[in-house]
Structures are given as C-alpha cells and as structure tokens.
Scaffold this motif. Structure first.
Motif, mmCIF file in Angstrom:
data_model
loop_
_atom_site.group_PDB
_atom_site.id
_atom_site.type_symbol
_atom_site.label_atom_id
_atom_site.label_comp_id
_atom_site.label_asym_id
_atom_site.label_seq_id
_atom_site.Cartn_x
_atom_site.Cartn_y
_atom_site.Cartn_z
ATOM 1 N N TYR A 125 0.858 -1.190 0.000
ATOM 2 C CA TYR A 125 0.000 0.000 0.000
ATOM 3 C C TYR A 125 0.892 1.237 0.000
ATOM 4 C CZ TYR A 125 1.058 0.668 4.982
ATOM 5 O OH TYR A 125 1.697 0.883 6.177
ATOM 6 N N VAL A 126 0.324 2.382 -0.372
ATOM 7 C CA VAL A 126 1.049 3.644 -0.443
ATOM 8 C C VAL A 126 0.464 4.603 0.587
ATOM 9 C CG1 VAL A 126 1.741 5.577 -1.923
ATOM 10 C CG2 VAL A 126 1.421 3.285 -2.913
ATOM 11 N N VAL A 131 4.831 7.095 -0.037
ATOM 12 C CA VAL A 131 5.821 6.069 0.266
ATOM 13 C C VAL A 131 5.161 4.683 0.230
ATOM 14 C CG1 VAL A 131 7.491 5.218 1.961
ATOM 15 C CG2 VAL A 131 7.107 7.685 1.712
ATOM 16 N N VAL A 132 5.831 3.741 -0.438
ATOM 17 C CA VAL A 132 5.298 2.381 -0.552
ATOM 18 C C VAL A 132 5.664 1.572 0.695
ATOM 19 C CG1 VAL A 132 5.319 0.240 -1.891
ATOM 20 C CG2 VAL A 132 5.458 2.459 -3.056
ATOM 21 N N HIS A 133 4.683 0.857 1.245
ATOM 22 C CA HIS A 133 4.903 0.009 2.419
ATOM 23 C C HIS A 133 4.332 -1.385 2.157
ATOM 24 C CE1 HIS A 133 5.964 3.443 5.078
ATOM 25 N NE2 HIS A 133 5.047 4.109 4.373
ATOM 26 N N ASN A 134 4.717 -2.327 2.998
ATOM 27 C CA ASN A 134 4.145 -3.682 2.987
ATOM 28 C C ASN A 134 3.635 -4.011 4.384
ATOM 29 O OD1 ASN A 134 4.650 -4.890 0.241
ATOM 30 N ND2 ASN A 134 6.730 -4.215 0.748
ATOM 31 N N HIS A 135 2.495 -4.686 4.434
ATOM 32 C CA HIS A 135 1.933 -5.081 5.724
ATOM 33 C C HIS A 135 1.523 -6.551 5.672
ATOM 34 C CE1 HIS A 135 -0.187 -4.530 9.570
ATOM 35 N NE2 HIS A 135 -1.121 -5.321 9.052
ATOM 36 N N THR A 136 1.865 -7.291 6.705
ATOM 37 C CA THR A 136 1.464 -8.694 6.831
ATOM 38 C C THR A 136 0.399 -8.799 7.911
ATOM 39 O OG1 THR A 136 3.629 -9.524 6.138
ATOM 40 C CG2 THR A 136 2.234 -11.043 7.377
ATOM 41 N N PHE A 137 -0.752 -9.372 7.564
ATOM 42 C CA PHE A 137 -1.846 -9.508 8.522
ATOM 43 C C PHE A 137 -1.611 -10.731 9.410
ATOM 44 C CE2 PHE A 137 -3.861 -6.669 5.560
ATOM 45 C CZ PHE A 137 -4.654 -5.865 6.383
#
Length: 279
Positions: A125-126, A131-137
């Motif tokens: 997601y941005v 800024v581009v990020h990554n998230h792990t649920f």
C-alpha cells in the motif's frame, strides 16, 4: 532462589457415572462365537490385523504445515512465539504474541468461520506521502458465506501510536480484493474469558468422540429455551465425558453458551438461534 509458580487451567469435568442399568462387567464380556475378528466392536481399538502405520493413522495424523507467508523467529527478546493445530483442518497456526495465540484459539470456534490463515501477506500500500509500504496480517478468517476478514491483533495502548487503523484504511481502499473486511482486534475483544473458553473448545474438539456427541445431541433436541449443562448431563448416561461433548456442540454451533464468564457445568446453554454452524 525459589522457583516461580505456574498456574494451570482446570477444566470442570465431572467424574464419569455409570448407569445403574449397565452391568459393571459389560465391557469385559467376551465376543460371541463366530464374531468377525477383523471388525472392531464399539469402543474397541483398531483391527488387530492392521499394520502399525495403519493403526497409528486411525488415532493420529501429522498436522499440515502452516500457510503463513513467514514464520516468526524462534527466539526474540520480549515476545511470545509458538503454534497450535487447528482441530478442524489439522493445520498448524503460528503466532508471535500472547494476544495472537488467544485469537488463534478463538477464531476456529466462531460459528461462521470455516478457515483461518495466519501471517498473510505481505500486501502493498502507499501512504499519504507517496511512500510504498508492505503489511502482513496476523490472520485472515474465511467465512461460510464466502467473505473474509483480515485481522491485525495489537494491544489497545499501541493501536493509536502505531497508526494501524490508518494503515488498514489505506489497504482497504487500495487493495479491496484482498479481503472483505479489515479490522483491528485488541484485548478488549480477545478477553481472558473468551480465550479460556476457546482453549476448552479446542481441547474438546481434539478429543472428539462421535458416540458421546450423538448421545448428548439426542438430549438437546428436546430443549425449550435455556438449560444448565448439569441438567443436560443429568438426562444422559454419560455425565463425565458428556461435558466435553457439550463443548463440541458449542464449538460446532449447535448449542450456544449464554452465561457470562468461563464455560462450566453450571453454565446455561441453548440451541443456537441461527442456522450457521461450524461443522
């Protein structure tokens, strides 16, 4: 230096009571002449002609590997790592905090949940600054209606400072196909009583006995309104193991626990008022 005391969970399982009509030596009665030695009788062990591997498969099978996109490090300062086995799918679920552990017990026992995926992602997601990020649920719960809920578990006091709610909002807007709902779950949702009840239901499902459940189910079909578990067991011949059979029926969504606090023999239960089950 004295050793720390460890608390234990005590499940309220009453002692087994035999029916007065049942002969005390009924279980020891020899089989009738001509009985098929290869066919196990009710309550008997596996066939004596099976190989050791076939015998083991009747009572235990190795759990399936977790579907997690990453496994938590085995050692980490200030955190709690481990795994449990989902008794419905026989698949491992990993966690990396006590809050996640408790949620891992709770989710499989929700009546509408048919599958639990752990450590799902990463999803990109941005943020508002580009800024581009990554998230792990932590988990994704799959429901029987075909929808799914992506869940982030975090202590309540850390939700605000972490910006987690905004993160989930951005993911929901930018990646709507990832899940149907995006929610945060804290200790306000994952309470001690709910976690204790979930561990009881987990234990009951791991030791599930079809005959015991059938006997208790026959009694519950006559219920009108609520009744204590003690009253239900009093109308069966299986008072001891019957408690765990009631727990299985609660986990299956056939019965619902309507008392507050931990499930006990004094708890009120009733036939579930919805058609949703977790079987």
């Amino acid at each position: 230096m004295t050793k720390p005391k460890h608390s234990k969970i005590h499940y309220p399982i009453p002692p087994i009571q035999k029916s007065a009509a049942e002969p005390p030596d009924a279980a020891a009665a020899p089989p009738a002449d001509g009985a098929n030695d290869n066919a196990p009788s009710a309550g008997a062990g596996p066939s004596k002609n099976l190989t050791p591997e076939e015998r083991a498969a009747l009572v235990w099978s190795a759990p399936l590997a977790s579907v997690a996109s990453r496994r938590p490090a085995k050692k980490s300062r200030g955190s709690f790592r481990g795994s449990i086995v989902n008794p419905r799918t026989n698949r491992e679920i990993v966690f990396e905090s006590t809050l996640e552990r408790d949620l891992a017990y709770i989710l499989p026992n929700l009546p509408t949940v048919v599958g639990v995926r752990d450590q799902v992602g990463p999803v990109e997601y941005v943020d508002e600054d580009g800024v581009v990020h990554n998230h792990t649920f932590d988990f994704v719960a799959d429901h029987e209606d075909g929808t799914s809920t992506a869940i982030a578990a975090k202590p309540a006091h850390r939700v605000g400072p972490s910006g987690l709610e905004k993160t989930l909002e951005l993911i929901g807007d930018q990646q709507p196909g990832f899940a149907d709902r995006f929610v945060v779950r804290t200790g306000d949702h994952i309470t001690r009583d709910r976690a204790a009840n979930a561990r009881l239901l987990h234990r009951a499902l791991r030791g599930r006995n079809v005959a015991d459940i059938a006997e208790i189910l026959a009694v519950t079909t006559t219920l009108r309104g609520s009744a204590t578990i003690t009253a239900i067991l009093a109308n069966s011949r299986n008072f001891g193991r019957g408690f765990m059979a009631v727990a299985c029926l609660i986990a299956d969504g056939v019965l619902e626990h309507v008392s507050k606090g931990p499930i006990s023999i004094n708890s009120l239960v009733r036939v579930r008022r919805t058609t949703a089950t977790n079987r």
